[in-house]
Design an enzyme around this catalytic site. Sequence first.
Site, PDB file in Angstrom:
ATOM      1  N   SER A  89      -0.129  -0.147  -1.006  1.00  0.00           N
ATOM      2  CA  SER A  89      -0.190   0.520   0.295  1.00  0.00           C
ATOM      3  C   SER A  89      -0.891  -0.359   1.332  1.00  0.00           C
ATOM      4  O   SER A  89      -0.422  -0.493   2.471  1.00  0.00           O
ATOM      5  CB  SER A  89      -0.893   1.866   0.087  1.00  0.00           C
ATOM      6  OG  SER A  89      -1.495   2.301   1.252  1.00  0.00           O
ATOM      7  N   ALA A  90      -1.987  -1.013   0.943  1.00  0.00           N
ATOM      8  CA  ALA A  90      -2.699  -1.883   1.884  1.00  0.00           C
ATOM      9  C   ALA A  90      -1.826  -3.063   2.300  1.00  0.00           C
ATOM     10  O   ALA A  90      -1.813  -3.462   3.478  1.00  0.00           O
ATOM     11  CB  ALA A  90      -3.993  -2.396   1.251  1.00  0.00           C
TER      12      ALA A  90
ATOM     13  N   ASP B 120      -8.983  -3.981  -0.203  1.00  0.00           N
ATOM     14  CA  ASP B 120      -7.530  -4.205  -0.318  1.00  0.00           C
ATOM     15  C   ASP B 120      -6.956  -4.810   0.960  1.00  0.00           C
ATOM     16  O   ASP B 120      -6.163  -5.752   0.910  1.00  0.00           O
ATOM     17  CB  ASP B 120      -6.792  -2.869  -0.560  1.00  0.00           C
ATOM     18  CG  ASP B 120      -7.066  -2.275  -1.915  1.00  0.00           C
ATOM     19  OD1 ASP B 120      -8.078  -2.646  -2.529  1.00  0.00           O
ATOM     20  OD2 ASP B 120      -6.261  -1.431  -2.346  1.00  0.00           O
TER      21      ASP B 120
ATOM     22  N   GLY C  50      -2.809   0.499  -8.631  1.00  0.00           N
ATOM     23  CA  GLY C  50      -4.013  -0.322  -8.508  1.00  0.00           C
ATOM     24  C   GLY C  50      -3.792  -1.721  -7.998  1.00  0.00           C
ATOM     25  O   GLY C  50      -4.724  -2.535  -7.998  1.00  0.00           O
ATOM     26  N   LEU C  51      -2.566  -2.029  -7.552  1.00  0.00           N
ATOM     27  CA  LEU C  51      -2.300  -3.401  -7.107  1.00  0.00           C
ATOM     28  C   LEU C  51      -2.289  -3.537  -5.584  1.00  0.00           C
ATOM     29  O   LEU C  51      -1.852  -4.555  -5.042  1.00  0.00           O
ATOM     30  CB  LEU C  51      -0.984  -3.912  -7.708  1.00  0.00           C
ATOM     31  CG  LEU C  51      -0.924  -3.893  -9.242  1.00  0.00           C
ATOM     32  CD1 LEU C  51       0.410  -4.434  -9.747  1.00  0.00           C
ATOM     33  CD2 LEU C  51      -2.076  -4.702  -9.849  1.00  0.00           C
ATOM     34  N   GLY C  52      -2.770  -2.521  -4.895  1.00  0.00           N
ATOM     35  CA  GLY C  52      -2.949  -2.621  -3.445  1.00  0.00           C
ATOM     36  C   GLY C  52      -1.658  -2.556  -2.649  1.00  0.00           C
ATOM     37  O   GLY C  52      -1.591  -3.083  -1.527  1.00  0.00           O
TER      38      GLY C  52
HETATM   39  O1  PMV Z   1      -6.365   1.684  -4.428  1.00  0.00           O
HETATM   40  P1  PMV Z   1      -6.519   0.730  -5.568  1.00  0.00           P
HETATM   41  O2  PMV Z   1      -6.275   1.352  -6.877  1.00  0.00           O
HETATM   42  O3  PMV Z   1      -5.717  -0.505  -5.337  1.00  0.00           O
HETATM   43  O4  PMV Z   1      -8.044   0.197  -5.631  1.00  0.00           O
HETATM   44  C1  PMV Z   1      -9.040   0.593  -4.762  1.00  0.00           C
HETATM   45  C2  PMV Z   1     -10.377   0.022  -5.165  1.00  0.00           C
HETATM   46  C3  PMV Z   1     -11.516   1.030  -5.168  1.00  0.00           C
HETATM   47  O5  PMV Z   1     -12.709   0.268  -5.360  1.00  0.00           O
HETATM   48  C4  PMV Z   1     -11.370   2.009  -6.313  1.00  0.00           C
HETATM   49  C5  PMV Z   1     -11.610   1.825  -3.854  1.00  0.00           C
HETATM   50  C6  PMV Z   1     -12.053   1.009  -2.653  1.00  0.00           C
HETATM   51  O6  PMV Z   1     -11.854   1.494  -1.525  1.00  0.00           O
HETATM   52  O7  PMV Z   1     -12.639  -0.077  -2.821  1.00  0.00           O
END
Ligand code: PMV
Length: 305
Positions: free
Chosen positions: A91-92, A134, A87-89
């Site tokens: 990959s982005a 992200d 959840g900390l982005g």
């Molecule tokens: O991929 P994460 O866990 O870093 O977070 C994505 C955030 C979401 O709102 C769940 C998906 C999105 O595309 O905004």
Amino acid sequence: MMRACASAPGKVILFGEHFVVYDKPAIVSAIGLRAYVEAVKSDRGIVLDGWGGENPAVKASAYVTDRLGYSGGLNLRIRSSIPQSVGLGSSASVSVASAAATSLLLKGELDLELIRRAAHMGESLVHYRPSGIDTTIATYGGGGIYTRSKGFRSMSLNLDEILIINTGKARRTGDLVKRVKEFRDAHGEEFEKILEDAEGIIWEAVDALKARDLELIGRLMMRNQELLRRVGVSSKEIEDVIELCMRSGALGAKLTGAGGGGCVIAVAEDEKIPQLMEALGRRFEVMRCELMAEGVREDSFPDLP
Ligand code: PMV
């Protein structure tokens, strides 16, 4: 230029994940953990750490080479201090750093809009309907409000740090975004009401952040968590961490990112932070993380494992 390196930050969503996919606003911040990518010219395709297959970072880099009319090859190397799939982005950030290193190598500059778009293309490969939050925050850094249709409005969050607790359970964002869609398909009216409540929380949170009202920020986090629970993206691990946070002196805690595991964020008065870290640290990885970190930048390739 023969080689170039760029870095990009990870992120935490303070409020509004998932609902941002449905064009509601979310509050997001870049954090002090970074991904680094180095690009070197070569004569054969785009190869990432010796691997020639398709992946978001390669796709982001290829988008930039296409736009800049470069038909040679590239070798990309990655290092990152951002934990993956929690959840900390991560990959982005890698996609943004990859597009940025490519843009630096071929053009000698960071074209931020090109980088953001390239990284978004890369993310579309692995995410289901990415909102773009992200890749936008990893590019521009700082903090602020992101809306799918209106983009990013930067804003000082008035918080220097946040506690991030890793439940240790990895998960896939796309699966959780699909789970929310299933909830919406089955409970349309209830979902509309949840979206309204989620947006209300955002505007209250903006005021609470402006006033640096930690108690209210904590309460709003708990309300946001309740909505995320209702749409089915919390988990036993997340609830256990939140309960431990609240028992150990936090003012509020919630999942951050897609949920289903991943990370929890918590706020607390400064004097309570050591006891919280001590209690949580016995069972989980706990990070006291800088907020409002710098966006993508030229960097040197680090000596990370
Ligand atoms: O991929 P994460 O866990 O870093 O977070 C994505 C955030 C979401 O709102 C769940 C998906 C999105 O595309 O905004």
